[in-house]
Write an enzyme that holds these catalytic residues in place. Structure first.
Site, PDB file in Angstrom:
ATOM      1  N   PHE A  55       1.268  45.984  30.881  1.00 32.56           N
ATOM      2  CA  PHE A  55       2.575  46.609  30.678  1.00 32.56           C
ATOM      3  C   PHE A  55       2.684  47.803  31.623  1.00 32.56           C
ATOM      4  O   PHE A  55       1.669  48.380  32.038  1.00 32.56           O
ATOM      5  CB  PHE A  55       2.739  47.060  29.225  1.00 32.56           C
TER       6      PHE A  55
ATOM      7  N   ALA B 299       2.375  30.261  12.696  1.00 35.43           N
ATOM      8  CA  ALA B 299       0.928  30.219  12.475  1.00 35.43           C
ATOM      9  C   ALA B 299       0.482  31.078  11.307  1.00 35.43           C
ATOM     10  O   ALA B 299      -0.648  30.946  10.850  1.00 35.43           O
ATOM     11  CB  ALA B 299       0.194  30.644  13.743  1.00 35.43           C
TER      12      ALA B 299
ATOM     13  N   PHE C 102       0.396  33.397  17.039  1.00 36.40           N
ATOM     14  CA  PHE C 102      -0.248  34.632  16.593  1.00 36.40           C
ATOM     15  C   PHE C 102      -1.689  34.701  17.103  1.00 36.40           C
ATOM     16  O   PHE C 102      -2.009  34.189  18.161  1.00 36.40           O
ATOM     17  CB  PHE C 102      -0.131  34.796  15.082  1.00 36.40           C
TER      18      PHE C 102
ATOM     19  N   TRP D 183       4.716  38.573  33.945  1.00 33.55           N
ATOM     20  CA  TRP D 183       6.062  39.024  33.606  1.00 33.55           C
ATOM     21  C   TRP D 183       6.739  39.598  34.847  1.00 33.55           C
ATOM     22  O   TRP D 183       7.906  39.280  35.122  1.00 33.55           O
ATOM     23  CB  TRP D 183       5.997  40.085  32.504  1.00 33.55           C
TER      24      TRP D 183
ATOM     25  N   LYS E 224      11.309  39.682  16.438  1.00 30.70           N
ATOM     26  CA  LYS E 224      10.351  39.267  17.458  1.00 30.70           C
ATOM     27  C   LYS E 224      11.012  38.639  18.684  1.00 30.70           C
ATOM     28  O   LYS E 224      10.447  38.609  19.768  1.00 30.70           O
ATOM     29  CB  LYS E 224       9.343  38.284  16.845  1.00 30.70           C
TER      30      LYS E 224
ATOM     31  N   ARG F 102       5.709  25.610  21.561  1.00 31.28           N
ATOM     32  CA  ARG F 102       6.495  25.366  20.353  1.00 31.28           C
ATOM     33  C   ARG F 102       7.955  25.749  20.590  1.00 31.28           C
ATOM     34  O   ARG F 102       8.270  26.498  21.508  1.00 31.28           O
ATOM     35  CB  ARG F 102       5.951  26.201  19.195  1.00 31.28           C
TER      36      ARG F 102
ATOM     37  N   LYS G 191       1.964  36.275  24.473  1.00 32.71           N
ATOM     38  CA  LYS G 191       1.127  35.080  24.574  1.00 32.71           C
ATOM     39  C   LYS G 191       1.871  33.924  25.246  1.00 32.71           C
ATOM     40  O   LYS G 191       1.328  33.239  26.114  1.00 32.71           O
ATOM     41  CB  LYS G 191       0.646  34.686  23.175  1.00 32.71           C
TER      42      LYS G 191
ATOM     43  N   THR H 130       4.406  34.215  27.261  1.00 29.90           N
ATOM     44  CA  THR H 130       4.621  34.621  28.656  1.00 29.90           C
ATOM     45  C   THR H 130       3.389  34.316  29.499  1.00 29.90           C
ATOM     46  O   THR H 130       3.494  33.782  30.611  1.00 29.90           O
ATOM     47  CB  THR H 130       4.958  36.126  28.722  1.00 29.90           C
TER      48      THR H 130
END
Length: 556
Positions: free
Chosen positions: A381, A273, A301, A409, A105, A94, A71, A73
């Site tokens: 991906f 979150a 999230f 990405w 993570k 954030r 998210k 990214t």
């Protein structure tokens, strides 16, 4: 293939003064932290208030896998893509917490060619905001215990102190502790515990405060516990809000950095979150709206957590609703929601993808409930197949929802231009009819039920005996009209992480209500959600190191 940190370390950054010039800020508007980081000072923020707000784009997501769905990214790549289309754009994110950075993570600076830099600084100590929040929180704890030790003039009941200490790390051993052992001169023994710093009410206050004056007011309203005759005691009663604000005065200023594409970016505030409200600071978002024509921000999230809290907690304080919402989805996560085990997500499975699409469909419906345009971003991906990508596009189009394949990405700004164009079109079509989920004067339990039924798709709310007593207490003190901040697992629409996809006919179990009067909301702790996470069996910290010349290794 280069790692995220290798890409970041090889990038050629502009000085922070050069970045600031692109949004009409001067050297006098900055408090500089080295060559590539700065805080925006209060005079610059005050000067910008007369400008008209730009357009606001909120990025949220489906319920993620443990590794996250990119998210941040996509948020960064979308901001870069809008700038590449000659739309003056800022990004507001954030700050990372060391808990997930050293856990499972990773950081919160994006990935690949869609990153904010200096990546290693931001993911570690940055400008010291996390440490300032930790210090202010624990200073309050120390002052509470000292007040009791020095005569307890307020008659605080040590058994009913709500305020916890915090640490910006995942450390399950500190969830429940005893303080004050060792005899009379060591303090009064009592039960205590630690939360992670990002769950501290002071973090929420920092993100919702609009000025130092507002910061002090909110700090004074923090409820620390009850007296022996059950009267609430707040920071203002201890007369220490000024000292806490002093520790936070620099931390309140938004941090300015840049992307690899040199898009100016505020990285400020870091509430999770799943256990807090999950949005960056009001000051960062509001200042960005005054300095740019478009602002891309993210909420933590899935749309059931950060998205809902942005719309029901942050929007009233920001006084600005999003002009469009982007929901990030990945094929791997949707296959997981379709029942595929995590070790088989790389294999093609269109049947599971179609089944798992129900999760995305629910999030689309939830965000459309607020009458804001919705765009889906498929974060691609390398393991995604053409059949899977085409199917997901078709499923979204069948719902009449704009959808774009993105590869920021791998391609940076170029990989987000299709998404950027769809977002611009959605903004043009926005009728500005934002509809909040509940009215301000709605009782707390009805607010919880609205979130559960309309956003999660649940059937009912079940209160523990403790929560029932607390709800009655909240009504007694007149606090039951505050917004609700749901603390829930991020992995499911339900409060049971094993209920994947779009579960139905489930209940949400509220075990405890915690008043956060300074932040201005009531936290509802569901099921077994933890406010102090633990480390995994193989934490990311095991892969971290530093070279002899000071270069970081292993961050992601």
């Amino acid at each position: 293939m280069k790692t995220d940190i290798e890409i970041a370390q090889e990038s050629k950054m502009k000085t922070i003064q050069e970045v600031a010039e692109t949004i009409e800020l001067t050297e006098n508007d900055l408090d500089v932290y080295g060559k590539y980081k700065a805080k925006i000072n209060f005079s610059a923020m005050e000067r910008s208030k007369s400008r008209e707000d730009g357009k606001l784009i909120l990025v949220t997501s489906i319920n993620p896998t443990p590794a996250g769905e990119g998210k941040s990214t996509v948020t960064i790549g979308l901001g870069d893509a809008l700038n590449a289309l000659n739309k003056q754009t800022m990004i507001a994110l954030r700050e990372p917490s060391l808990g997930p950075v050293m856990g499972i993570k990773g950081g919160a600076t994006g990935g690949g060619l869609a990153q904010v830099v200096p990546m290693e600084d931001i993911n570690l100590h940055f400008t010291g905001d996390m440490h300032a929040i930790t210090t202010a929180n624990n200073a309050l704890s120390a002052l509470i215990d000292n007040h009791i030790q020095q005569g307890n003039q307020l008659d605080l009941d040590p058994r009913r102190i709500l305020w916890k200490r915090v640490l910006d790390l995942n450390d399950r051993s500190l969830r429940q502790v005893i303080v004050g052992l060792g005899g009379p001169i060591q303090g009064t023994p009592r039960e205590d515990g630690f939360d992670i710093t990002v769950a501290s009410e002071i973090m929420a206050i920092l993100c919702l405060a609009t000025s130092i004056e507002d910061l002090k007011l909110r700090l004074s309203q923090i409820m620390v516990g009850f007296t022996y005759d059950r009267k609430p005691v707040c920071v203002g009663d201890l007369k220490i809000e000024g000292a806490l604000a002093l520790l936070l005065k620099e931390a309140l200023q938004p941090n300015l950095v840049q992307t690899l594409f040199h898009t100016p970016t505020f990285v400020h505030g870091g509430p999770f979150a799943n256990i807090a409200h999950g949005c960056n600071s009001i000051l960062a978002t509001k200042t960005a709206l005054k300095l740019a024509d478009y602002v891309v921000t993210e909420a933590g999230f899935g749309a059931d957590l950060g998205g809902e809290k942005f719309l029901d907690i942050k929007v009233p304080a920001l006084d600005k609703a999003p002009d469009t919402v982007v929901i990030v989805a990945t094929i791997r996560a949707l296959k997981m929601h379709g029942g595929v085990s995590k070790d088989l997500l790389q294999e093609e499975d269109t049947v599971a993808l179609e089944k798992g699409f129900s999760n995305l469909q629910k999030h689309i419906e939830s965000m459309q409930r607020y009458q804001v345009p919705v765009v889906v971003a498929i974060n691609e991906f390398v393991t995604d197949t053409e059949s899977e990508k085409n199917l997901l596009v078709q499923l979204c189009e069948n719902l009449g929802v704009k959808v774009a394949r993105t590869n920021v990405w791998g391609l940076g700004a170029d990989g987000g231009k299709e998404l950027a164009q769809l977002v611009l079109k959605a903004i043009e079509e926005n009728t500005n009819t934002f509809a909040p989920l509940y009215a301000e004067q709605t009782p707390l339990l009805e607010k919880v039920e609205a979130v559960v039924k309309q956003i999660y798709g649940g059937e009912s709310v079940v209160l523990s005996t403790k929560a029932e007593k607390q709800l009655a207490q909240l009504k007694q003190y007149g606090w039951d009209l505050l917004p609700v901040c749901m603390a829930k697992t991020q992995y499911s629409l339900a409060d049971d992480a094993s209920l994947i996809g779009r579960p139905r006919n489930f209940s949400i179990h509220i075990r405890e209500f915690i008043p956060k009067l300074g932040a201005g909301f009531i936290v509802a702790l569901t099921s077994d959600v933890m406010t102090m996470p633990g480390l995994p069996k193989k934490p990311a910290a095991l892969n971290m190191d530093v070279t002899n010349d000071g270069k970081a290794i292993g961050l992601f």
